[in-house]
Design a protein around this motif. Structure first.
Motif, PDB file in Angstrom:
ATOM      1  N   ILE A  10       0.845  -1.204   0.000  1.00 55.79           N
ATOM      2  CA  ILE A  10       0.000   0.000   0.000  1.00 55.79           C
ATOM      3  C   ILE A  10       0.878   1.251   0.000  1.00 55.79           C
ATOM      4  O   ILE A  10       0.611   2.219  -0.718  1.00 55.79           O
ATOM      5  N   ALA A  11       1.959   1.208   0.762  1.00 51.25           N
ATOM      6  CA  ALA A  11       2.862   2.368   0.821  1.00 51.25           C
ATOM      7  C   ALA A  11       3.519   2.621  -0.534  1.00 51.25           C
ATOM      8  O   ALA A  11       3.637   3.782  -0.966  1.00 51.25           O
ATOM      9  N   TYR A  16       3.791   6.042  -5.226  1.00 51.24           N
ATOM     10  CA  TYR A  16       3.803   6.211  -6.684  1.00 51.24           C
ATOM     11  C   TYR A  16       2.741   7.217  -7.127  1.00 51.24           C
ATOM     12  O   TYR A  16       3.009   8.134  -7.912  1.00 51.24           O
ATOM     13  N   LEU A  17       1.518   7.047  -6.582  1.00 48.68           N
ATOM     14  CA  LEU A  17       0.420   7.955  -6.950  1.00 48.68           C
ATOM     15  C   LEU A  17       0.708   9.372  -6.469  1.00 48.68           C
ATOM     16  O   LEU A  17       0.448  10.343  -7.184  1.00 48.68           O
ATOM     17  N   ALA A  18       1.266   9.485  -5.261  1.00 46.06           N
ATOM     18  CA  ALA A  18       1.583  10.807  -4.713  1.00 46.06           C
ATOM     19  C   ALA A  18       2.594  11.523  -5.609  1.00 46.06           C
ATOM     20  O   ALA A  18       2.477  12.731  -5.861  1.00 46.06           O
ATOM     21  N   PHE A  19       3.568  10.771  -6.127  1.00 49.75           N
ATOM     22  CA  PHE A  19       4.561  11.347  -7.039  1.00 49.75           C
ATOM     23  C   PHE A  19       3.876  11.973  -8.254  1.00 49.75           C
ATOM     24  O   PHE A  19       4.158  13.108  -8.647  1.00 49.75           O
ATOM     25  N   TRP A  20       2.904  11.221  -8.831  1.00 48.46           N
ATOM     26  CA  TRP A  20       2.194  11.735 -10.005  1.00 48.46           C
ATOM     27  C   TRP A  20       1.342  12.955  -9.675  1.00 48.46           C
ATOM     28  O   TRP A  20       1.304  13.920 -10.424  1.00 48.46           O
TER      29      TRP A  20
END
Lengths: 256, 212
Positions: A10-11, A16-20
């Motif tokens: 989950i982390a 990854y999503l936070a980076f985008w």
């Protein structure tokens, strides 16, 4: 023992999503809405946006026209060399975009290419933009349509054959209506791919303002003259369009 | 009548097959074929339909050699185990499908007759996803019969139905067989179905068909 493992996964996903999200948020916060509007109202940008919408739609429609029969063949029939055909269909996906453009440019210098150009001028024309978008987008559309037909049972089409249908009628009256969501997804995916296409267009159709300029070309042209505000505004417009397409594809129930 | 003469078929890869299967089912009789899972019953029906081609042997229907005919030219109605209703087509169009494919008009009211006979008048505007198991089965039968087949092939058509629906479905199958004067080959695992419906009981074992 299992919980830390899932927390780690989950982390990784969240990171990854936070980076985008950070990338997009940084781009969105780079300039003001007024600056975006000023850029988007410039005649050359409006021309590029209009041309992008037209050429992407034409390329996606053309891609679907090839993807439906090819996807149906690959999903329904077994034949000698199928593995090689399958691999060949993915060539446009793995080729570097610039190489696709160079291949197009060289092909249309051959005698066969010149014959075709006499009928439809393609090099450095709007038709060339459509062709450059099509060659890559079609590969994605074919993948999507093949996946769609793979997931649909062939049994209804077989029953249609026993009920008096020819192979074409079973395809037209049974398989196609059932695959309509997949067709919409394939159209959207190839449209989105076409919107982002740059390398083959630059090499094969050029980057002439108010002629063969599409949105990715605009970003490149604006960056090359140091006009970062305009490049960002056009990039944001493309992000909005891409997200809209993603939402539409998800709404059809198909996975990109 | 249905006549198989030394039919052989081998699966791609060669692991499974039918060897020299011979079979005679008299015209207008109701034959039931039983056998263990994976013994080749469905393959046999698909060979009869023309969905698979035998490597050897001949298939005759009413004396006509149909071995190399396309499925649409054989005059066979086929109801597979999953019923295979067309997912995006409403019931009315499913039943009209055989007439549409042959470019025929329903001058004799065949569709209305089948709809009334099978009691599916209230389902005509529905899509298959909105039908129950029993309703789907009736629609699949109506669609198969709309092609006016001489032979009806049923692949475990009652397997997905509950006990009560199955009993009425068996009565329906018997009535349709008699009224339409069909030659039926019905594949099942159920001894009760075989006893209730089968005038001719067959068993498939080791790629061979023998009287049960």
């Amino acid at each position: 023992m299992r919980r830390p493992f899932w927390i780690l996964l989950i982390a990784i996903t969240a990171g990854y999503l936070a980076f985008w999200f950070l990338l997009i948020a940084a781009t969105a916060g780079f300039s003001t809405p007024q600056a975006w509007m000023q850029t988007l109202l410039k005649p050359e940008i409006r021309y590029a946006a209009g041309l992008s919408l037209i050429t992407c739609t034409a390329a996606a429609a053309l891609a679907l026209l090839f993807a439906v029969p090819i996807g149906y063949l690959m999903a329904r029939r077994d034949f000698r060399g199928k593995t090689w055909v399958d691999a060949a269909l993915d060539i446009p996906i793995v080729l570097p975009p610039m190489v696709v453009g160079i291949c197009l440019l060289i092909f249309f210098q051959t005698s066969l290419g010149r014959q075709i150009e006499r009928l439809i001028p393609l090099t450095y024309t709007v038709a060339g933009v459509v062709l450059a978008q099509f060659v890559v987008a079609a590969a994605f559309a074919i993948r999507t349509m093949r996946g769609t037909f793979d997931h649909l049972s062939a049994r209804p089409e077989q029953v249609a054959l026993t009920l008096g249908a020819t192979d074409f009628q079973a395809f037209w009256h049974v398989a196609l209506p059932t695959a309509r969501r997949g067709m919409l997804a394939a159209f959207c995916i190839s449209w989105a791919r076409s919107l982002g296409e740059f390398g083959p267009i630059l090499v094969f159709a050029g980057a002439t303002r108010m002629r063969t300029e599409v949105l990715p070309t605009t970003v490149w042209l604006e960056l090359s003259v140091g006009n970062l505000d305009s490049a960002v505004a056009v990039s944001l417009a493309m992000i909005v369009l891409a997200v809209l397409v993603l939402v539409l594809v998800r709404a059809t129930g198909e996975r990109v | 009548m249905i006549c198989l003469e030394s039919i052989s078929w081998t699966a791609p890869g060669g692991g499974f097959g039918l060897r020299e299967v011979s079979l005679d089912i008299p015209a207008e009789s109701y034959a039931v074929l039983m056998g263990s899972t994976g013994c080749g019953k469905t393959t046999l029906l698909e060979l009869l339909c023309g969905l698979r081609m035998p490597s050897r042997g001949k298939i005759r229907l009413d004396g006509q050699d149909v071995t190399h005919l396309e499925p649409r030219q054989r005059g066979i109605g086929y109801v597979p185990q999953d019923l295979a209703l067309f997912p995006a087509t409403r019931v009315r169009e499913q039943i009209r499908f055989p007439l549409k494919m042959r470019g025929l008009k329903d001058d004799q009211g065949l569709v209305d007759e089948l709809v009334s006979e099978l009691g599916i008048g209230h389902l005509l505007d529905r899509l298959p996803e909105a039908l129950s198991g029993g309703e789907k089965q009736r629609v699949a039968l109506a669609r198969a019969l709309a092609a006016r087949p001489r032979v009806l092939l049923l692949d475990e058509p009652l397997s997905a139905l509950d006990e009560g629906t199955r009993t009425s479905a068996m009565e329906l199958l018997r009535a349709l067989w008699q009224r339409h004067r069909l030659t039926v080959l019905h594949v099942t695992h159920s001894s009760a179905e075989a006893a209730a419906l089968g005038r001719l009981r067959l068993r498939m074992d080791g790629g061979q068909v023998t009287p049960a």
